[in-house]
Scaffold this motif. Structure first.
Motif, PDB file in Angstrom:
ATOM      1  N   UNK A   1     -55.748  71.771 -16.560  1.00  8.29           N
ATOM      2  CA  UNK A   1     -56.100  70.698 -15.427  1.00  8.29           C
ATOM      3  C   UNK A   1     -56.214  71.395 -14.516  1.00  8.29           C
ATOM      4  N   UNK A   2     -57.245  70.810 -13.733  1.00 12.17           N
ATOM      5  CA  UNK A   2     -57.838  71.195 -12.268  1.00 12.17           C
ATOM      6  C   UNK A   2     -57.627  69.967 -11.394  1.00 12.17           C
ATOM      7  N   UNK A   3     -56.708  69.950 -10.477  1.00  8.00           N
ATOM      8  CA  UNK A   3     -56.765  68.824  -9.504  1.00  8.00           C
ATOM      9  C   UNK A   3     -57.418  69.231  -8.429  1.00  8.00           C
TER      10      UNK A   3
ATOM     11  N   UNK B   1     -61.417  74.712 -21.881  1.00 13.35           N
ATOM     12  CA  UNK B   1     -61.854  73.478 -21.928  1.00 13.35           C
ATOM     13  C   UNK B   1     -60.846  72.601 -20.857  1.00 13.35           C
ATOM     14  N   UNK B   2     -61.449  71.898 -19.827  1.00 10.46           N
ATOM     15  CA  UNK B   2     -60.379  71.527 -19.033  1.00 10.46           C
ATOM     16  C   UNK B   2     -60.735  69.960 -18.762  1.00 10.46           C
ATOM     17  N   UNK B   3     -59.612  69.288 -17.974  1.00 11.40           N
ATOM     18  CA  UNK B   3     -59.566  68.119 -17.437  1.00 11.40           C
ATOM     19  C   UNK B   3     -59.500  68.109 -15.952  1.00 11.40           C
TER      20      UNK B   3
ATOM     21  N   UNK C   1     -49.057  59.832 -17.079  1.00 10.84           N
ATOM     22  CA  UNK C   1     -50.210  59.479 -17.889  1.00 10.84           C
ATOM     23  C   UNK C   1     -51.279  60.573 -17.729  1.00 10.84           C
ATOM     24  N   UNK C   2     -51.281  61.384 -16.676  1.00 11.25           N
ATOM     25  CA  UNK C   2     -52.524  62.181 -16.578  1.00 11.25           C
ATOM     26  C   UNK C   2     -52.177  63.266 -17.425  1.00 11.25           C
ATOM     27  N   UNK C   3     -50.735  63.854 -17.672  1.00  9.07           N
ATOM     28  CA  UNK C   3     -50.610  64.954 -18.663  1.00  9.07           C
ATOM     29  C   UNK C   3     -50.702  64.769 -20.016  1.00  9.07           C
TER      30      UNK C   3
ATOM     31  N   UNK D   1     -53.928  69.789 -27.088  1.00  4.57           N
ATOM     32  CA  UNK D   1     -52.729  70.727 -27.476  1.00  4.57           C
ATOM     33  C   UNK D   1     -52.043  70.895 -26.160  1.00  4.57           C
ATOM     34  N   UNK D   2     -51.143  71.777 -25.967  1.00  2.00           N
ATOM     35  CA  UNK D   2     -50.420  71.841 -24.562  1.00  2.00           C
ATOM     36  C   UNK D   2     -51.274  72.590 -23.718  1.00  2.00           C
ATOM     37  N   UNK D   3     -50.966  72.394 -22.478  1.00  2.00           N
ATOM     38  CA  UNK D   3     -51.857  73.324 -21.469  1.00  2.00           C
ATOM     39  C   UNK D   3     -51.509  74.742 -21.388  1.00  2.00           C
ATOM     40  N   UNK D   4     -52.621  75.409 -20.916  1.00  6.46           N
ATOM     41  CA  UNK D   4     -52.516  76.752 -20.896  1.00  6.46           C
ATOM     42  C   UNK D   4     -52.363  77.284 -19.201  1.00  6.46           C
ATOM     43  N   UNK D   5     -52.891  76.299 -18.290  1.00  5.52           N
ATOM     44  CA  UNK D   5     -52.918  76.432 -17.129  1.00  5.52           C
ATOM     45  C   UNK D   5     -53.054  75.243 -16.355  1.00  5.52           C
TER      46      UNK D   5
END
Length: 259
Positions: free
Chosen positions: A12-14, A36-38, A75-77, A86-90
């Protein structure tokens, strides 16, 4: 051309607002390296920025979230892990805003309600995001969390105002949460202290152009660009940095060590 450093990783990139944003460059490089990112940003930034253009180009879902809202972060995560599979790596925290700076109030004449808002948006949001990931077990083992900081956390830059204290708090959160995340499932947490960078937010600080030029002259390598910072973030998200945690990493062309 990428080297597949982040192949198969999810993140996830904010904070990507426009193509001047460091987060924008990080998002591009992460996808180039196989991730792959959100993408996420505050509702107001979603309206005035160009994040939709970036999301379309990178085939990245965009989830609006107010970083000061626990419900929004929850909600974001949840939605991010569902959509990424799946779970986040970064995760990148690239969030900061000060009404006192925007309104050009002097450090000796701050509005405290605005100061509290600055801390909530710019630093406490980092803890809020990490706490949600930790409590819901949404980070993969050996994952990586990075927050973007600035050297005003250690040195005095008068016109940076209470954002300096925000960055000091951000760095402290990284050290403290880095211990707990590392103990439980080897997730590492670091901050990157970046050179003054010509972002939309940074250029709004009083005297920024003059200081940018000064830092560029004083740094033996010159100021680190946003593209170089994105490369550093990719390294920090990759397995190559798996034993680096609880650090504030200077990425400033040598400015912080120059006389």
């Amino acid at each position: 051309m990428g080297n597949n450093l982040l192949q198969g990783k999810r993140g996830v990139i904010s904070g990507a607002l426009d193509d001047q944003s460091i987060a924008w460059k990080v998002a591009e490089r992460c996808v180039e390296e196989g991730a792959t990112i959100v993408l996420t940003n505050a509702p107001v930034a979603m309206r005035f920025g160009k994040i939709n253009e970036l999301g379309e180009r990178l085939n990245a879902p965009i989830i609006s979230a107010d970083a000061t809202s626990e419900d929004d972060i929850e909600n974001l995560f949840k939605e991010s892990t569902d959509r990424l599979g799946g779970k986040l790596d970064f995760m990148l925290h690239s969030i900061g805003m000060s009404l006192n700076v925007r309104k050009k109030r002097e450090y000796t004449n701050l509005k405290y309600d605005w100061m509290k808002k600055t801390f909530d948006i710019s630093a406490i949001s980092f803890h809020r995001m990490m706490q949600n990931l930790y409590q819901n077990d949404l980070m993969s083992d050996w994952g990586s969390i990075v927050g973007l900081s600035y050297m005003a956390a250690q040195r005095t830059f008068p016109d940076y105002n209470e954002m300096a204290e925000s960055k000091a708090l951000l760095e402290s959160f990284a050290r403290s949460f880095g211990y707990h995340f590392g103990e439980r499932n080897k997730v590492r947490v670091n901050t990157i202290s970046q050179s003054p960078t010509m972002t939309t937010a940074g250029s709004g600080v009083k005297g920024f152009q003059e200081f940018f030029n000064y830092a560029d002259k004083m740094s033996p390598l010159g100021n680190a660009s946003s593209d170089a910072c994105a490369d550093y973030c990719v390294f920090m998200f990759s397995d190559l940095s798996r034993m680096i945690t609880m650090q504030n990493l200077m990425h400033d062309g040598g400015f912080s060590s120059s006389g």
